[in-house]
Write a protein that holds these residues in place. Structure first.
Motif, mmCIF file in Angstrom:
data_model
loop_
_atom_site.group_PDB
_atom_site.id
_atom_site.type_symbol
_atom_site.label_atom_id
_atom_site.label_comp_id
_atom_site.label_asym_id
_atom_site.label_seq_id
_atom_site.Cartn_x
_atom_site.Cartn_y
_atom_site.Cartn_z
ATOM 1 N N SER A 38 1.541 -1.247 -0.042
ATOM 2 C CA SER A 38 0.731 -0.191 0.221
ATOM 3 C C SER A 38 1.096 1.179 -0.529
ATOM 4 N N ASP A 39 1.998 1.552 0.416
ATOM 5 C CA ASP A 39 2.989 2.151 0.539
ATOM 6 C C ASP A 39 3.941 2.656 -0.517
ATOM 7 N N TYR A 40 3.368 1.342 -1.402
ATOM 8 C CA TYR A 40 4.444 1.595 -2.631
ATOM 9 C C TYR A 40 3.315 2.580 -3.570
ATOM 10 N N MET A 41 2.306 1.444 -3.601
ATOM 11 C CA MET A 41 0.796 2.128 -4.354
ATOM 12 C C MET A 41 0.112 3.857 -3.860
ATOM 13 N N ASN A 42 0.979 4.105 -3.354
ATOM 14 C CA ASN A 42 0.059 5.500 -2.646
ATOM 15 C C ASN A 42 1.506 6.497 -2.624
ATOM 16 N N GLY A 43 2.218 5.559 -2.755
ATOM 17 C CA GLY A 43 3.757 6.752 -3.055
ATOM 18 C C GLY A 43 4.301 7.740 -1.305
ATOM 19 N N ARG A 44 3.976 6.675 -1.220
ATOM 20 C CA ARG A 44 4.584 6.776 0.235
ATOM 21 C C ARG A 44 6.255 6.328 0.842
ATOM 22 N N SER A 45 6.331 4.703 0.002
ATOM 23 C CA SER A 45 7.987 4.796 0.043
ATOM 24 C C SER A 45 7.896 4.134 -1.261
ATOM 25 N N LYS A 46 9.694 4.015 -1.580
ATOM 26 C CA LYS A 46 9.685 3.331 -3.467
ATOM 27 C C LYS A 46 10.194 1.527 -2.612
ATOM 28 N N PRO A 47 9.804 1.219 -3.324
ATOM 29 C CA PRO A 47 9.992 -0.543 -3.168
ATOM 30 C C PRO A 47 12.136 -0.523 -3.474
ATOM 31 N N SER A 48 12.159 -1.159 -3.428
ATOM 32 C CA SER A 48 14.032 -2.008 -2.987
ATOM 33 C C SER A 48 13.954 -2.226 -4.609
ATOM 34 N N HIS A 49 15.219 -2.076 -4.525
ATOM 35 C CA HIS A 49 15.913 -3.030 -6.266
ATOM 36 C C HIS A 49 14.872 -5.105 -6.173
ATOM 37 N N GLY A 50 15.609 -4.481 -4.884
ATOM 38 C CA GLY A 50 15.124 -6.672 -4.822
ATOM 39 C C GLY A 50 13.516 -6.902 -5.368
ATOM 40 N N VAL A 51 12.825 -5.728 -4.484
ATOM 41 C CA VAL A 51 11.042 -6.093 -4.676
ATOM 42 C C VAL A 51 10.977 -5.654 -6.196
ATOM 43 N N GLN A 53 13.093 -6.182 -8.678
ATOM 44 C CA GLN A 53 12.831 -6.908 -9.887
ATOM 45 C C GLN A 53 11.740 -8.567 -9.488
ATOM 46 N N LYS A 54 11.233 -8.795 -8.177
ATOM 47 C CA LYS A 54 10.146 -9.125 -7.506
ATOM 48 C C LYS A 54 9.362 -9.589 -8.876
ATOM 49 N N ASN A 60 6.548 -11.011 -15.525
ATOM 50 C CA ASN A 60 7.642 -11.580 -16.503
ATOM 51 C C ASN A 60 7.526 -10.359 -17.527
ATOM 52 N N VAL A 61 7.883 -9.287 -16.903
ATOM 53 C CA VAL A 61 7.978 -7.762 -17.803
ATOM 54 C C VAL A 61 9.813 -7.355 -17.264
ATOM 55 N N GLY A 62 10.275 -6.506 -18.106
ATOM 56 C CA GLY A 62 11.735 -5.841 -17.351
ATOM 57 C C GLY A 62 11.699 -4.691 -16.068
ATOM 58 N N LYS A 63 12.357 -4.463 -14.876
ATOM 59 C CA LYS A 63 12.117 -4.000 -14.545
ATOM 60 C C LYS A 63 12.407 -2.424 -14.989
ATOM 61 N N SER A 64 12.450 -2.136 -15.952
ATOM 62 C CA SER A 64 12.290 -0.646 -16.427
ATOM 63 C C SER A 64 10.620 -0.594 -17.020
ATOM 64 N N ASP A 65 9.901 -1.187 -16.775
ATOM 65 C CA ASP A 65 8.468 -1.092 -17.040
ATOM 66 C C ASP A 65 7.779 -0.765 -15.545
ATOM 67 N N ILE A 66 8.135 -1.215 -14.532
ATOM 68 C CA ILE A 66 8.190 -0.578 -12.838
ATOM 69 C C ILE A 66 8.589 0.795 -13.489
ATOM 70 N N ASP A 67 10.260 0.610 -12.717
ATOM 71 C CA ASP A 67 11.079 2.267 -12.574
ATOM 72 C C ASP A 67 12.055 2.237 -13.451
ATOM 73 N N THR A 68 11.709 3.458 -14.181
ATOM 74 C CA THR A 68 12.077 3.776 -15.462
ATOM 75 C C THR A 68 13.485 4.234 -15.155
#
Length: 251
Positions: A38-51, A53-54, A60-68
């Motif tokens: 919920s914090d990620y979805m509402n911009g209260r925190s940023k997911p780590s590199h590992g998250v 990737q998960k 089944n997409v590239g990491k850039s499709d989530i974090d440009t």
């Protein structure tokens, strides 16, 4: 909300919606708490590199499709292999034949360093290529910042038969490098008309009178036209824009 966190949140929401999931289901799948999601979805925190990737692995997409910000570190080789392995055998054969033709053309250029006039090179290619086929050519499409495309440009040209996909209805010449490394400046792109639009489709689109070669994503009440080259910004389409699809790219 930080701009990058907003982009990440928007992309995760899009992937969840496209896959008919809920935030809670995704959090369970990747092993994080619903509160953290919920914090990620509402911009209260940023997911780590590992998250990131998960999430990318799960959808089944590239990491850039989530974090440009990952765009610069994408490996074209890995992307090509990932796409190729998802194709059915018949489509894999088409990709192979197209790549083989590109390699032959490259090797011929290297083997003929004395050819300095473009028309001489084209004539030599015409003499060597026997199996040609007519193709409907509609003009130039921008892989950059927009190109006017009109029906008056339509004409019939001849191309090597083995590079024309079976499903192709017509072709265009690419102008620009925004879709590198997959589509190159001044090369041909082949289109199938009368297709149903869907997110992730690569096609040629006319936006307010100008034609673009892009990948489309549907978001909220509009659409986003994405370039493969990270130096180009996404183009956003709203209800007020004059927008239509010319056709889907086929290989």
């Amino acid at each position: 909300m930080d701009n990058q966190m907003e982009i990440i949140a928007r992309n995760i929401k899009r992937l969840i919606k496209e896959n008919n999931m809920t935030q809670k289901e995704l959090s369970n799948k990747i092993g994080i708490s619903p509160t953290t999601m919920s914090d990620y979805m509402n911009g209260r925190s940023k997911p780590s590199h590992g998250v990131v990737q998960k999430i990318a692995d799960f959808f089944n997409v590239g990491k850039s499709d989530i974090d440009t910000t990952y765009k610069d570190s994408i490996s074209p080789t890995n992307d090509i292999l990932l796409i190729y392995n998802k194709l059915h055998k018949e489509r894999q054969e088409r990709v192979y034949m197209f790549a083989k033709y590109q390699l032959e053309a490259q090797n011929e250029e290297l083997a003929n360093p004395d050819i300095t006039v473009l028309e001489d090179y084209k004539e030599q290619r015409r003499e060597k290529i026997q199996d040609l086929e007519d193709a409907d050519w509609l003009g130039i499409v921008s892989a950059g910042n927009g190109e006017w495309l009109g029906e008056d440009n339509s004409e019939v040209i001849q191309l090597p038969k083995h590079i024309i996909p079976l499903e192709a209805d017509y072709c265009l010449t690419i102008n620009g490098d925004s879709m590198e490394p997959m589509f190159h400046d001044q090369s041909y792109v082949f289109l199938k008309k009368d297709v149903e639009l869907h997110s992730g489709m690569i096609g040629v689109f006319i936006l307010n009178g100008e034609a673009y070669l892009k990948r489309i994503w549907f978001e909220n009440d509009g659409a986003r036209l994405e370039s493969f080259n990270p130096k180009y910004k996404d183009i956003y389409v709203t209800k007020e824009d004059d927008f239509k699809c010319v056709g889907q790219v086929v290989l």
